[in-house]
Structure formats: C-alpha cells, structure tokens
Design a protein around this motif. Sequence first.
Motif, mmCIF file in Angstrom:
data_model
loop_
_atom_site.group_PDB
_atom_site.id
_atom_site.type_symbol
_atom_site.label_atom_id
_atom_site.label_comp_id
_atom_site.label_asym_id
_atom_site.label_seq_id
_atom_site.Cartn_x
_atom_site.Cartn_y
_atom_site.Cartn_z
ATOM 1 N N GLY A 57 0.804 -1.211 0.000
ATOM 2 C CA GLY A 57 0.000 0.000 0.000
ATOM 3 C C GLY A 57 0.841 1.267 0.000
ATOM 4 N N ASP A 58 2.164 1.148 -0.068
ATOM 5 C CA ASP A 58 3.127 2.251 -0.182
ATOM 6 C C ASP A 58 3.433 2.984 1.115
ATOM 7 N N ASP A 59 2.756 2.706 2.222
ATOM 8 C CA ASP A 59 2.963 3.468 3.453
ATOM 9 C C ASP A 59 3.406 2.562 4.599
ATOM 10 N N VAL A 60 4.359 3.041 5.399
ATOM 11 C CA VAL A 60 4.678 2.466 6.693
ATOM 12 C C VAL A 60 4.347 3.564 7.694
ATOM 13 N N ILE A 61 3.389 3.299 8.572
ATOM 14 C CA ILE A 61 2.824 4.318 9.446
ATOM 15 C C ILE A 61 3.311 4.100 10.879
ATOM 16 N N LEU A 62 3.732 5.177 11.536
ATOM 17 C CA LEU A 62 4.171 5.148 12.929
ATOM 18 C C LEU A 62 3.087 5.788 13.791
ATOM 19 N N LYS A 63 2.668 5.074 14.847
ATOM 20 C CA LYS A 63 1.609 5.584 15.716
ATOM 21 C C LYS A 63 2.025 5.482 17.176
ATOM 22 N N ASP A 64 1.446 6.351 17.983
ATOM 23 C CA ASP A 64 1.576 6.311 19.431
ATOM 24 C C ASP A 64 0.175 6.349 20.010
ATOM 25 N N ALA A 65 -0.216 5.286 20.700
ATOM 26 C CA ALA A 65 -1.557 5.172 21.291
ATOM 27 C C ALA A 65 -2.649 5.393 20.244
ATOM 28 N N TYR A 69 1.902 9.763 14.023
ATOM 29 C CA TYR A 69 2.853 10.865 14.177
ATOM 30 C C TYR A 69 3.912 10.854 13.083
ATOM 31 N N GLY A 70 3.982 9.805 12.308
ATOM 32 C CA GLY A 70 4.972 9.750 11.245
ATOM 33 C C GLY A 70 4.583 8.736 10.196
ATOM 34 N N ARG A 71 5.149 8.913 9.000
ATOM 35 C CA ARG A 71 4.821 8.027 7.893
ATOM 36 C C ARG A 71 5.963 8.031 6.892
ATOM 37 N N PHE A 72 6.317 6.864 6.411
ATOM 38 C CA PHE A 72 7.227 6.722 5.282
ATOM 39 C C PHE A 72 6.375 6.302 4.099
ATOM 40 N N LYS A 73 6.461 7.032 3.003
ATOM 41 C CA LYS A 73 5.600 6.768 1.856
ATOM 42 C C LYS A 73 6.436 6.602 0.600
ATOM 43 N N HIS A 74 6.179 5.511 -0.117
ATOM 44 C CA HIS A 74 6.806 5.325 -1.420
ATOM 45 C C HIS A 74 6.137 6.313 -2.369
ATOM 46 N N ALA A 75 6.901 7.275 -2.851
ATOM 47 C CA ALA A 75 6.326 8.386 -3.614
ATOM 48 C C ALA A 75 6.649 8.306 -5.100
ATOM 49 N N GLY A 76 6.982 7.150 -5.603
ATOM 50 C CA GLY A 76 7.291 7.002 -7.023
ATOM 51 C C GLY A 76 8.677 6.413 -7.202
ATOM 52 N N ALA A 77 9.140 6.435 -8.437
ATOM 53 C CA ALA A 77 10.426 5.822 -8.777
ATOM 54 C C ALA A 77 11.553 6.379 -7.921
ATOM 55 N N ASN A 78 12.136 5.535 -7.086
ATOM 56 C CA ASN A 78 13.276 5.889 -6.233
ATOM 57 C C ASN A 78 13.002 7.080 -5.322
ATOM 58 N N GLN A 79 11.753 7.311 -4.929
ATOM 59 C CA GLN A 79 11.422 8.436 -4.061
ATOM 60 C C GLN A 79 10.784 7.942 -2.770
ATOM 61 N N LEU A 80 11.217 8.553 -1.660
ATOM 62 C CA LEU A 80 10.652 8.261 -0.352
ATOM 63 C C LEU A 80 10.199 9.575 0.261
ATOM 64 N N GLY A 81 8.934 9.643 0.622
ATOM 65 C CA GLY A 81 8.407 10.812 1.322
ATOM 66 C C GLY A 81 8.370 10.523 2.811
ATOM 67 N N ILE A 82 8.824 11.485 3.614
ATOM 68 C CA ILE A 82 8.780 11.361 5.068
ATOM 69 C C ILE A 82 7.793 12.399 5.597
ATOM 70 N N TYR A 83 6.786 11.922 6.301
ATOM 71 C CA TYR A 83 5.720 12.787 6.804
ATOM 72 C C TYR A 83 5.778 12.853 8.319
ATOM 73 N N SER A 84 5.459 14.015 8.860
ATOM 74 C CA SER A 84 5.319 14.201 10.297
ATOM 75 C C SER A 84 3.991 14.896 10.545
ATOM 76 N N ASN A 85 3.135 14.265 11.340
ATOM 77 C CA ASN A 85 1.795 14.805 11.629
ATOM 78 C C ASN A 85 1.030 15.153 10.363
ATOM 79 N N GLY A 86 1.147 14.295 9.340
ATOM 80 C CA GLY A 86 0.398 14.468 8.104
ATOM 81 C C GLY A 86 0.999 15.456 7.123
ATOM 82 N N ILE A 87 2.136 16.055 7.442
ATOM 83 C CA ILE A 87 2.757 17.063 6.585
ATOM 84 C C ILE A 87 4.024 16.483 5.973
ATOM 85 N N LEU A 88 4.176 16.588 4.650
ATOM 86 C CA LEU A 88 5.382 16.129 3.977
ATOM 87 C C LEU A 88 6.545 17.008 4.404
#
Length: 133
Positions: A57-65, A69-88
């Motif tokens: 599904g392209d996402d590895v999601i980090l949660k607390d309770a 609070y964080g997300r690693f997202k496969h954003a296309g060819a050789n791209q990784l998006g790092i999100y914090s609180n829903g913001i890239l």
Amino acid sequence: MTAHWPLIDALTNTSGGAMQQTSGGNWTATVTGAAKIAASTTITLDAAGDIILDAAGDDVILKDAGTEYGRFKHAGANQLGIYSNGILTATLNDSDIVFNNDVNIENDLDVDRDLNVDRNTTLNGNVDLGNAT
C-alpha cells in the motif's frame, strides 16, 4: 508441526490464516484479511539479519496510542516521502534530499558538496567562508 504460542494461535484462529514451519526451520504466517498483534507490554523484533517491512500500500505508518505521528511513503520511482503529523517534511530521491519546510540546525553543519538554498536564509552566529574569494 503445530505450535501452541499465543501469537500463532491468534493469527490462525481469528484471521483464518495458517502458520507453517518450513524445512529450514523458519516459520511462515499466512493471514487472510487483516492481522493485528496486541500486547500489554513491549514487542521486540530481534533478527540476526535484516528486518523487512513490505507494504504494497506504499505506506509504513508510525503511531503512538493509535495517533499517527509519522509516515514513510513510497512516492514514485526511487522516491521516499517522510511525513510528520500528516505534513510532507522531506523527500528523498536517489541521492538528493529536499526539505519542504524550515530546517533548524543546532550544532555544526559540514557541507562537503554543493548546498543550494532557494529562499531566504538567516544565519545567527559567525560565518567562516574558508578560502572563498
């Protein structure tokens, strides 16, 4: 071989999956539907080799309770998006890193290659330009 461990029992009984031991002694869990591991204490993944997270599904999601609070997202060819609180916050593309918001550096920053700054920069402290002409 049938195992009688709570985790294995939970996977096989509640999700319709199966747990099998391979000829090499490794365990493989096959789960039909969603699977959840719940514990009242710490869960540790300890491997002598790599730990692989493979999310189609392209996402590895980090949660607390339960709150993300964080997300690693496969954003296309050789791209990784790092999100914090829903913001890239940053995008990694091959060997480049693009920060999407302010970057605060509290200690030394050593730049061995080019540094491109596309907007205003505030420097608080001494600036040593080395052998710049």
